[in-house]
Scaffold this active site. Structure first.
Site, mmCIF file in Angstrom:
data_model
loop_
_atom_site.group_PDB
_atom_site.id
_atom_site.type_symbol
_atom_site.label_atom_id
_atom_site.label_comp_id
_atom_site.label_asym_id
_atom_site.label_seq_id
_atom_site.Cartn_x
_atom_site.Cartn_y
_atom_site.Cartn_z
ATOM 1 N N LEU A 131 0.818 -1.088 0.113
ATOM 2 C CA LEU A 131 0.052 -0.235 -0.006
ATOM 3 C C LEU A 131 0.838 1.250 -0.026
ATOM 4 O O LEU A 131 0.575 2.108 -0.656
ATOM 5 C CB LEU A 131 -0.990 0.015 1.435
ATOM 6 C CG LEU A 131 -1.716 1.150 1.368
ATOM 7 C CD1 LEU A 131 -2.880 1.182 0.019
ATOM 8 C CD2 LEU A 131 -2.884 1.104 2.526
ATOM 9 N N CYS A 135 0.683 4.200 -3.024
ATOM 10 C CA CYS A 135 0.274 5.423 -2.346
ATOM 11 C C CYS A 135 1.236 6.562 -3.157
ATOM 12 O O CYS A 135 0.945 7.689 -3.514
ATOM 13 C CB CYS A 135 0.422 5.735 -0.848
ATOM 14 S SG CYS A 135 -1.376 5.012 -0.183
ATOM 15 N N LYS A 136 2.468 6.082 -3.285
ATOM 16 C CA LYS A 136 3.608 7.172 -3.979
ATOM 17 C C LYS A 136 3.212 6.891 -5.501
ATOM 18 O O LYS A 136 3.387 7.944 -6.248
ATOM 19 C CB LYS A 136 5.056 6.360 -3.653
ATOM 20 C CG LYS A 136 5.220 6.529 -2.198
ATOM 21 C CD LYS A 136 6.669 5.978 -1.950
ATOM 22 C CE LYS A 136 7.013 6.176 -0.466
ATOM 23 N NZ LYS A 136 8.353 5.262 -0.127
ATOM 24 N N THR A 137 2.849 5.665 -6.196
ATOM 25 C CA THR A 137 2.987 5.785 -7.502
ATOM 26 C C THR A 137 1.746 6.172 -8.224
ATOM 27 O O THR A 137 1.664 6.688 -9.207
ATOM 28 C CB THR A 137 3.094 4.396 -8.097
ATOM 29 O OG1 THR A 137 1.754 3.556 -7.505
ATOM 30 C CG2 THR A 137 4.174 3.820 -7.724
ATOM 31 N N GLY A 291 -11.397 8.698 -4.190
ATOM 32 C CA GLY A 291 -11.834 9.930 -3.364
ATOM 33 C C GLY A 291 -13.368 9.714 -3.431
ATOM 34 O O GLY A 291 -13.978 9.148 -4.310
ATOM 35 N N HIS A 378 -10.466 12.377 -18.278
ATOM 36 C CA HIS A 378 -10.597 11.712 -16.869
ATOM 37 C C HIS A 378 -9.201 10.861 -16.247
ATOM 38 O O HIS A 378 -8.900 9.860 -17.169
ATOM 39 C CB HIS A 378 -11.637 10.596 -17.137
ATOM 40 C CG HIS A 378 -11.831 9.859 -15.446
ATOM 41 N ND1 HIS A 378 -12.238 10.329 -14.484
ATOM 42 C CD2 HIS A 378 -11.375 8.601 -15.577
ATOM 43 C CE1 HIS A 378 -12.323 9.240 -13.592
ATOM 44 N NE2 HIS A 378 -11.821 8.197 -14.020
ATOM 45 N N GLY A 381 -5.903 7.147 -13.630
ATOM 46 C CA GLY A 381 -4.651 6.738 -13.070
ATOM 47 C C GLY A 381 -3.727 7.271 -13.584
ATOM 48 O O GLY A 381 -3.704 7.561 -14.757
ATOM 49 N N PRO A 382 -2.349 7.371 -13.147
ATOM 50 C CA PRO A 382 -1.347 7.992 -13.952
ATOM 51 C C PRO A 382 -0.721 7.171 -15.062
ATOM 52 O O PRO A 382 -0.511 7.778 -15.970
ATOM 53 C CB PRO A 382 -0.188 7.981 -12.862
ATOM 54 C CG PRO A 382 -0.412 6.910 -11.746
ATOM 55 C CD PRO A 382 -2.020 6.943 -11.708
ATOM 56 N N ASN A 411 -8.779 9.866 -7.896
ATOM 57 C CA ASN A 411 -10.031 9.492 -8.789
ATOM 58 C C ASN A 411 -11.481 9.393 -8.237
ATOM 59 O O ASN A 411 -11.841 8.665 -7.271
ATOM 60 C CB ASN A 411 -9.690 8.035 -9.408
ATOM 61 C CG ASN A 411 -10.754 7.580 -10.256
ATOM 62 O OD1 ASN A 411 -11.914 8.044 -10.428
ATOM 63 N ND2 ASN A 411 -10.257 6.601 -11.327
#
Length: 456
Positions: A131, A135-137, A291, A378, A381-382, A411
């Site tokens: 996790l 959270c970093k990526t 979120g 949209h 994700g990265p 997101n």
């Protein structure tokens, strides 16, 4: 973004999911100016903050400490420069106003892991480490969530593996999404400047509530809309729901002259919150990426001069699904909530099909150069943003508004496209701002939603 000093010292251990620690408690209240987040802090053995229920952060302007307008020129009197507005096309749908709202619980990403692991009573060190890496990526810095200490205290079974909790989740989610939608709609109507009774249609988008009647009726009643307002519900579309709502609103507006459509989206992760489990690796992705929040826009044709201020035109819209990809994004509602499975090949599937899809939209305005357009994508994700940028050979900064929305809010499913569009509105006010652009969203199906936009 709000400076770290406005939260608390980084040496303080903070329970992000429950909003409490041995040292302090933080709450974010709605009674602040529209471009300000007010932070209430209570230290141990110190006077407590004011109390309140169902308080929400509401904004129709950019947040997180940024300037309200980003301009490219300053005149000799130190005044910002605005480019001249373009005229809207007769009988074409336009975006007349925009608003957004968030729950009161704000989570800085750097504190998420400790709170999530503690609240779910996870003892597996490998899960915690994974996790932390996720959270970093994700590139997310802050998110808002409905989940808080009061909810976990009232419903401790939400953090217990295998508990049948769909009833409890809906008790929380159903009113929460309507409350956020209500506040986002109020902000939007305020910016619009006309009475709510002038709204002729309402489109309500959510993948976070289940009930009859739906949130569309509750929202229309709370806003004081006419009882003959035409209502449309769009449920469980996932991340492309906001773009679908725009397409449907465009069709309604252009086929009903004089109509004004309130489109609202509202989402919470309550249905998917659960303890981590190695058998469900995507749960960790959700914990690191998603979120809560709401958004609203008002759509209509032929804006009333002097009363309405359109900022974007919906020129052409199309939806497309990729055959044989139904299992790439898979969501299943169970007694424990909603479970998602996300295929590792999702970014590749999007990459393989995105150029043809974009060119189909661009052809409607005889456009050929990707870099002569603005992009409201949209941010699922990265990885998806990176693949799209690479495949279309976009110049650096073309997806900046999408990356900023992902950083500031995570997101937020169907809402996120509107957060991107709001940032884009400010960017396009600069000198030389592009006239044409694309709004893109992707979700279960795999489904592509695209809208050819024109900046006004």
């Amino acid at each position: 973004m709000v400076p770290a000093s406005n939260f608390f010292s980084t040496s303080v251990r903070f329970d992000l999911l429950s909003g409490a620690s041995p040292l302090l408690e933080s709450r974010y209240m709605a009674k602040a100016p529209m471009n300000e987040i007010r932070v209430w802090v209570k230290k141990q053995n110190h006077q407590s903050k004011p109390r309140g229920q169902n308080l929400w952060l509401v904004s129709s302007t950019p947040r997180h400490g940024q300037a309200l307008l980003k301009m490219s020129k300053i005149d000799n009197n130190n005044a910002p420069w605005h480019r001249l507005k373009r005229a809207s096309t007769p009988r074409k749908a336009t975006v007349l106003a925009i608003g957004k709202a968030f729950p009161r619980q704000l989570i800085p990403q750097e504190y998420l892991v400790e709170g999530y692991i503690r609240d779910t009573k996870c003892q597996d060190v490998s899960i915690k480490e994974k996790l932390e890496r996720l959270c970093k990526t994700t590139t997310v810095k802050t998110r808002y969530t409905v989940m808080c200490k009061e909810i976990l205290d009232q419903y401790p079974e939400l953090a217990t593996e295998g508990s049948s909790t769909i009833r409890q989740r809906l008790e929380i989610a159903n009113p929460a999404v309507v409350e956020m939608a209500f506040e986002a709609s109020l902000a939007c109507i305020k910016e619009w400047g006309r009475p709510a009774t002038d709204i002729t249609h309402i489109i309500y988008v959510s993948s976070s509530e289940i009930r009859l009647p739906g949130g569309d009726l509750y929202l229309a009643s709370e806003l004081g809309l006419r009882n003959d307002v035409s209502r449309v519900m769009l449920y469980f579309l996932g991340c492309y729901g906001g773009a679908t709502g725009l397409r449907v609103a465009k069709d309604i507006a252009e086929n009903n002259p004089g109509s004004r459509i309130l489109l609202t989206t509202s989402e919470t992760t309550i249905l998917g919150f659960r303890p981590p489990n190695k058998a469900r690796p995507y749960d960790l992705v959700g914990a690191a990426l998603f979120g809560d929040g709401a958004a609203a826009v008002i759509i209509g044709t032929d804006p009333v001069t002097g009363k309405e201020s359109p900022f974007m035109e919906l020129s052409y819209a199309v939806q497309q699904f990729l055959p044989g990809t139904q299992s790439v994004i898979d969501g299943c509602l169970t007694e424990e909530g909603i479970n998602f499975k996300l295929g590792r090949d999702l970014p590749q599937k999007i990459e393989d099909n995105i150029e043809e899809f974009c060119r189909k939209l661009m052809s409607k305005a005889s456009l050929t150069d990707f870099n002569e357009m603005f992009w409201a994508v949209h941010p699922g994700g990265p990885a998806i943003l990176n693949r799209l940028e690479s495949t279309l050979k976009l110049n650096k900064g073309k997806l900046e508004c999408s990356r900023k929305a992902l950083k500031d809010f995570g997101n937020v499913s169907s809402n996120t496209i509107f957060y991107v569009m709001e940032y884009m509105r400010e960017e396009l006010k600069r000198e030389g701002g592009e006239e044409w652009g694309l709004a893109l969203a992707f979700g279960p199906g795999i489904t592509f939603e695209g809208i050819l936009l024109r900046s006004l």
